[in-house]
Design an enzyme around this catalytic site. Sequence first.
Site, PDB file in Angstrom:
ATOM      1  N   GLY A  61       4.829  95.222  84.432  1.00 53.75           N
ATOM      2  CA  GLY A  61       5.874  95.087  83.419  1.00 53.75           C
ATOM      3  C   GLY A  61       6.898  94.000  83.692  1.00 53.75           C
ATOM      4  CB  SER A  62       7.166  91.114  85.988  1.00 51.86           C
ATOM      5  OG  SER A  62       6.028  90.346  85.727  1.00 51.86           O
ATOM      6  CG  ASN A  63       5.026  88.446  81.480  1.00 51.20           C
ATOM      7  OD1 ASN A  63       5.519  87.357  81.211  1.00 51.20           O
ATOM      8  ND2 ASN A  63       4.008  88.587  82.321  1.00 51.20           N
ATOM      9  CG  ASN A 118      -2.586  88.810  74.937  1.00 49.62           C
ATOM     10  OD1 ASN A 118      -1.887  89.526  75.660  1.00 49.62           O
ATOM     11  ND2 ASN A 118      -3.815  88.435  75.295  1.00 49.62           N
ATOM     12  CG  HIS A 123      -5.414  84.440  79.122  1.00 52.49           C
ATOM     13  ND1 HIS A 123      -6.115  85.611  79.346  1.00 52.49           N
ATOM     14  CD2 HIS A 123      -6.062  83.471  79.810  1.00 52.49           C
ATOM     15  CE1 HIS A 123      -7.146  85.349  80.131  1.00 52.49           C
ATOM     16  NE2 HIS A 123      -7.145  84.074  80.422  1.00 52.49           N
ATOM     17  CG  ASP A 175      -8.178  86.255  76.146  1.00 52.90           C
ATOM     18  OD1 ASP A 175      -7.192  86.933  75.811  1.00 52.90           O
ATOM     19  OD2 ASP A 175      -8.722  86.329  77.258  1.00 52.90           O
ATOM     20  CD  GLU A 183       1.920  85.185  82.799  1.00 52.67           C
ATOM     21  OE1 GLU A 183       2.120  86.267  82.249  1.00 52.67           O
ATOM     22  OE2 GLU A 183       0.994  85.017  83.602  1.00 52.67           O
TER      23      GLU A 183
HETATM   24  C1  GRF Z   1       0.410  88.575  83.372  1.00 56.00           C
HETATM   25  O1  GRF Z   1      -0.067  87.616  84.260  1.00 56.00           O
HETATM   26  C2  GRF Z   1      -0.205  88.382  82.027  1.00 56.00           C
HETATM   27  O2  GRF Z   1      -0.459  87.059  81.688  1.00 56.00           O
HETATM   28  C3  GRF Z   1      -1.493  89.102  82.189  1.00 56.00           C
HETATM   29  O3  GRF Z   1      -1.185  90.238  82.962  1.00 56.00           O
HETATM   30  C4  GRF Z   1      -0.063  89.971  83.771  1.00 56.00           C
HETATM   31  C5  GRF Z   1       0.960  91.034  83.501  1.00 56.00           C
HETATM   32  O4  GRF Z   1       1.965  91.092  84.459  1.00 56.00           O
HETATM   33  N1  GRF Z   1      -2.131  89.309  80.916  1.00 56.00           N
HETATM   34  P1  GRF Z   1       3.229  92.004  84.239  1.00 56.00           P
HETATM   35  O5  GRF Z   1       2.772  93.437  84.001  1.00 56.00           O
HETATM   36  O6  GRF Z   1       3.999  91.470  83.056  1.00 56.00           O
HETATM   37  O7  GRF Z   1       4.033  91.903  85.498  1.00 56.00           O
END
Ligand code: GRF
Length: 195
Positions: free
Chosen positions: A15-17, A106, A108, A149, A178
């Site tokens: 969940g870092s994104n 999404n 990637h 994708d 990201e």
């Molecule tokens: C990210 O690298 C994203 O591109 C991929 O999965 C990872 C998710 O990381 N699809 P996080 O859970 O957001 O830390």
Amino acid sequence: MERPVRLAILASGSGSNTASIMRYFADEENVEVAFVGCNRPPERAGIYERTRALGLETTRFTKSDLVEGRLLETLQNAHIDWVILAGFLMHMPPAFVQAFTGRMLNIHPALLPKFGGQGMYGMHVHEAVIAAGEKESGMTVHWVTEAYDEGGIVFQASCEVNLDDTPQDLANRVMQLEHTYYPRTIAACIESVNA
Ligand code: GRF
């Protein structure tokens, strides 16, 4: 005044994104993160703690909630306008994709169309990039369609692949991109669709 655009984020992992998106929109009046959902239980996904620290409980759902339409119903009842996938590892059912066509993104962790498709997730992607001897990698934000994708590319950012990189080194570098670019790309897409 119009109400803010309501985002749902779906994720499967750390969940870092998700956290970077929540932080980005925290002070933004026109967009709010209204729902975060995860298909893994709290003991297997760091996202629950991350969103709690930012003031939102992650909702757990199961594969059958997704496949049988209950998650879609939940999001529709919550008046969700956009769905943001952030490390979400399940295939989206056609009815779900259709319901949010043009309002679902999404991310990637590579430069699509290379290193995408089934099986290309997490560390597998970075291992494949290094094994292929690529000199650069990066991240791609794309629209979600029914094929993995393959939706239209919205934004890409690239970084170097160094000769001595481990997959983890590369993953860390791509992750920085990201966190920097996914939130602002989401904001730009919402702005252009709502213009
Ligand atoms: C990210 O690298 C994203 O591109 C991929 O999965 C990872 C998710 O990381 N699809 P996080 O859970 O957001 O830390």
